[in-house]
Design a protein around this motif. Structure first.
Motif, PDB file in Angstrom:
ATOM      1  N   ALA A   1     -10.731   8.472   2.285  1.00 41.02           N
ATOM      2  CA  ALA A   1     -10.565   9.409   1.165  1.00 41.02           C
ATOM      3  C   ALA A   1     -11.901   9.978   0.707  1.00 41.02           C
ATOM      4  O   ALA A   1     -11.942  10.865  -0.133  1.00 41.02           O
TER       5      ALA A   1
ATOM      6  N   ARG B   1      -2.138   6.556  -4.160  1.00 41.22           N
ATOM      7  CA  ARG B   1      -3.146   7.006  -3.205  1.00 41.22           C
ATOM      8  C   ARG B   1      -4.196   7.801  -3.953  1.00 41.22           C
ATOM      9  O   ARG B   1      -3.805   8.570  -4.845  1.00 41.22           O
ATOM     10  N   PRO B   2      -5.456   7.753  -3.577  1.00 41.34           N
ATOM     11  CA  PRO B   2      -6.042   6.825  -2.610  1.00 41.34           C
ATOM     12  C   PRO B   2      -6.093   5.407  -3.141  1.00 41.34           C
ATOM     13  O   PRO B   2      -5.917   5.168  -4.328  1.00 41.34           O
ATOM     14  N   VAL B   3      -6.327   4.489  -2.197  1.00 35.59           N
ATOM     15  CA  VAL B   3      -6.413   3.083  -2.571  1.00 35.59           C
ATOM     16  C   VAL B   3      -7.647   2.493  -1.879  1.00 35.59           C
ATOM     17  O   VAL B   3      -8.067   2.999  -0.826  1.00 35.59           O
TER      18      VAL B   3
ATOM     19  N   THR C   1      -6.603   7.164   2.150  1.00 37.89           N
ATOM     20  CA  THR C   1      -5.361   7.817   1.752  1.00 37.89           C
ATOM     21  C   THR C   1      -4.563   8.120   3.021  1.00 37.89           C
ATOM     22  O   THR C   1      -4.982   7.791   4.120  1.00 37.89           O
ATOM     23  N   TRP C   2      -3.396   8.766   2.888  1.00 38.55           N
ATOM     24  CA  TRP C   2      -2.576   9.100   4.056  1.00 38.55           C
ATOM     25  C   TRP C   2      -1.596  10.191   3.686  1.00 38.55           C
ATOM     26  O   TRP C   2      -1.469  10.535   2.508  1.00 38.55           O
TER      27      TRP C   2
ATOM     28  N   LEU D   1      -3.204   7.621   8.067  1.00 36.88           N
ATOM     29  CA  LEU D   1      -4.304   6.947   7.363  1.00 36.88           C
ATOM     30  C   LEU D   1      -5.626   7.675   7.612  1.00 36.88           C
ATOM     31  O   LEU D   1      -5.947   8.039   8.739  1.00 36.88           O
TER      32      LEU D   1
ATOM     33  N   ILE E   1       0.917   3.276   9.196  1.00 38.36           N
ATOM     34  CA  ILE E   1       0.406   4.361   8.339  1.00 38.36           C
ATOM     35  C   ILE E   1      -0.281   5.386   9.238  1.00 38.36           C
ATOM     36  O   ILE E   1      -1.512   5.458   9.318  1.00 38.36           O
TER      37      ILE E   1
ATOM     38  N   MET F   1       0.843  -1.207   0.000  1.00 41.38           N
ATOM     39  CA  MET F   1       0.000   0.000   0.000  1.00 41.38           C
ATOM     40  C   MET F   1       0.872   1.248   0.000  1.00 41.38           C
ATOM     41  O   MET F   1       0.638   2.193  -0.748  1.00 41.38           O
ATOM     42  N   LEU F   2       1.895   1.250   0.859  1.00 44.28           N
ATOM     43  CA  LEU F   2       2.763   2.430   0.990  1.00 44.28           C
ATOM     44  C   LEU F   2       3.531   2.689  -0.306  1.00 44.28           C
ATOM     45  O   LEU F   2       3.853   3.835  -0.620  1.00 44.28           O
TER      46      LEU F   2
END
Lengths: 65, 407
Positions: free
Chosen positions: B383, B142-144, B406-407, B380, B377, B137-138
């Motif tokens: 989104a 983003r967003p995911v 998202t983050w 986090l 995260i 993910m990182l």
């Protein structure tokens, strides 16, 4: 407090082991093992909780004041 | 909670009953009204079926512990929530459909795979799976969608490895699991999906019988061989149940847990300060969401009186565990998410001899997820606003369809 277990009713959910690991354990096949049939006072609350949430009602308690 | 409206109940005993959650997670207001006024009530479901709805915690526990209520989903009186009666299938009756004494024997044959000790031994591998998905993910855009990137693949991989099902086929069984819990799926589609899964698992079990593997299915084959003949239909039915149950449950709990903790950052912060409290928090989250409520039904096989009401043999019973889990007789401020409540006396895993076999696996996965996701995260956040999220209000297992973060 005296703890009694009924292996036939045990359905192996394992909650008693999670709640009171000094009093209950599980055999390799998942069935309950009673480690201490007269647990010390400081464990009574946990044992009561284990008996209450046991899905098979496999734990019975005899309590005397 | 302000969004719960309680309307006056009509005197008509056979009240129509909706199953759609509101708020969005709380049980429908009419379920609460039933609990207060008629905890064992005759109701009419949206599909036209007339059944008993049981909403009090105490009565739900009683019925789920009473062998006079059968789990046989193929009994004509067994309640269903799909629009039409589920199609018949050749799948051998699964563990969750069995009654005593067959149920006890069948459950005991697999219980050893789910002891606390065995489940705890999976901890390091679960941690690794969680970390790898967070790494991905990182490293990604983003967003995911948290569901596809994290909530679904983590428990999916865990159950696949436990059972010995190749994860490479995950799309095949993830989509089919989703169909099986979608109450709007057409019976023909459900029938087709059950058939496809049976063929797939049949081939898998046959391959494992040829080339033994050290996984749950492989060990069950070896175990059956020791005691006589290998029952392939039995193994397919077991694999079917565990695969489906391992997909649509923990995945939804991960998404819902993430959402609610991001919405209540004070509670998340308190948890992060005291990780020893995570397990108690998991218990409360299980109670608060009670995602598998719509899977809890029984059919009476004798006349039984529950709470002063006579349920007759042949009548179907729905156990509304989400409402039972908010019963003020058992839980103080039951509508509040109180991560320090410390009560395990909930019905999220059901109750009685059928209580969820994988419950300690679910607890461990959720514990590891909570302890890891927000630490790794820290920024986090959702989104999209909550009102844009699509909740699985028409599924047997409640959850979120898509959760952009998202983050």
């Amino acid at each position: 407090m005296r703890v009694l277990i009924d292996e036939n009713k045990c359905c192996g959910a394992g909650q008693c082991v999670l709640i009171a690991p000094r009093v209950f354990d599980q055999r390799d096949d998942g069935i309950v093992i009673l480690l201490d049939q007269a647990p010390p006072k400081e464990l009574h609350a946990a044992v009561r909780e284990a008996a209450c949430v046991c899905p098979g009602a496999a734990i019975a308690l005899e309590e005397r004041e | 909670m302000s969004c719960i409206e309680v309307k006056p109940m009509s005197a008509d005993l056979i009240a129509p009953l909706t199953m759609t959650r509101t708020c969005p997670h709380a049980p429908p207001a009419e379920h609460r009204r039933l609990r207060a006024e008629a905890p064992v009530a005759r109701v009419k479901l949206p599909n036209g079926l007339t059944v008993w709805a049981v909403t009090a915690h105490e009565h739900i526990r009683t019925i789920l512990s009473d062998p006079r209520f059968s789990s046989n989903r193929r009994d004509p009186g067994f309640p269903y929530l799909t629009r039409e009666r589920p199609p018949s299938s050749d799948l051998k009756r699964m563990l969750l459909e069995l009654d005593p004494p067959e149920h006890g024997q069948a459950r005991r044959s697999v219980l050893g795979e789910f002891t606390l000790q065995r489940i705890r031994a999976l901890g390091p591998r679960i941690q690794q799976i969680v970390d790898e998905h967070i790494d991905a993910m990182l490293a990604g855009p983003r967003p995911v969608d948290l569901v596809q990137a994290f909530s679904l693949p983590v428990p999916s991989l865990v159950i696949c490895e436990l059972l010995g099902v190749p994860y490479a086929d995950h799309e095949f069984f993830q989509t089919r699991s989703a169909t099986l819990v979608n109450q709007n799926a057409a019976p023909e589609e459900v029938g087709r999906v059950v058939g496809e899964l049976m063929t797939y698992l049949g081939n898998l079990v046959a391959a494992k019988a040829q080339n033994p593997t050290d996984d749950l299915l492989g060990r069950q084959i070896a175990r059956q061989r020791e005691s006589g003949e290998v029952d392939y239909q039995d193994l397919v039915s077991m694999a079917f149940l565990l695969l489906i149950a391992g997909h649509e449950t923990t995945a939804n709990m991960i998404s819902l847990t993430t959402l609610v903790l991001l919405q209540q950052p004070d509670k998340l912060a308190a948890l992060q300060r005291a990780p020893a409290k995570t397990l108690a928090a998991v218990e409360e989250l299980l109670r608060y969401f009670t995602i598998a409520e719509q899977a809890l039904g029984r059919v009476a096989i004798a006349d039984v009186e529950i709470g002063g009401v006579l349920i007759r043999a042949g009548e179907g019973v729905l156990l509304l565990a989400n409402t039972g889990n908010r019963d003020p007789e058992v839980f103080t401020d039951a509508d509040e998410l109180d991560l320090e409540r410390g009560s395990r006396n909930h019905l999220a895993f059901g109750f009685g001899p059928h209580q969820c076999l994988g419950q300690n696996l679910a607890r461990l996965e959720l514990q590891i997820v909570i302890d890891t996701l927000f630490r790794r995260i820290p920024g986090l956040r959702p989104a999209v606003p909550e009102d844009e999220l699509s909740f699985k209000v028409d599924a047997t297992v409640y959850g979120i369809r898509e959760f952009p973060v998202t983050w």
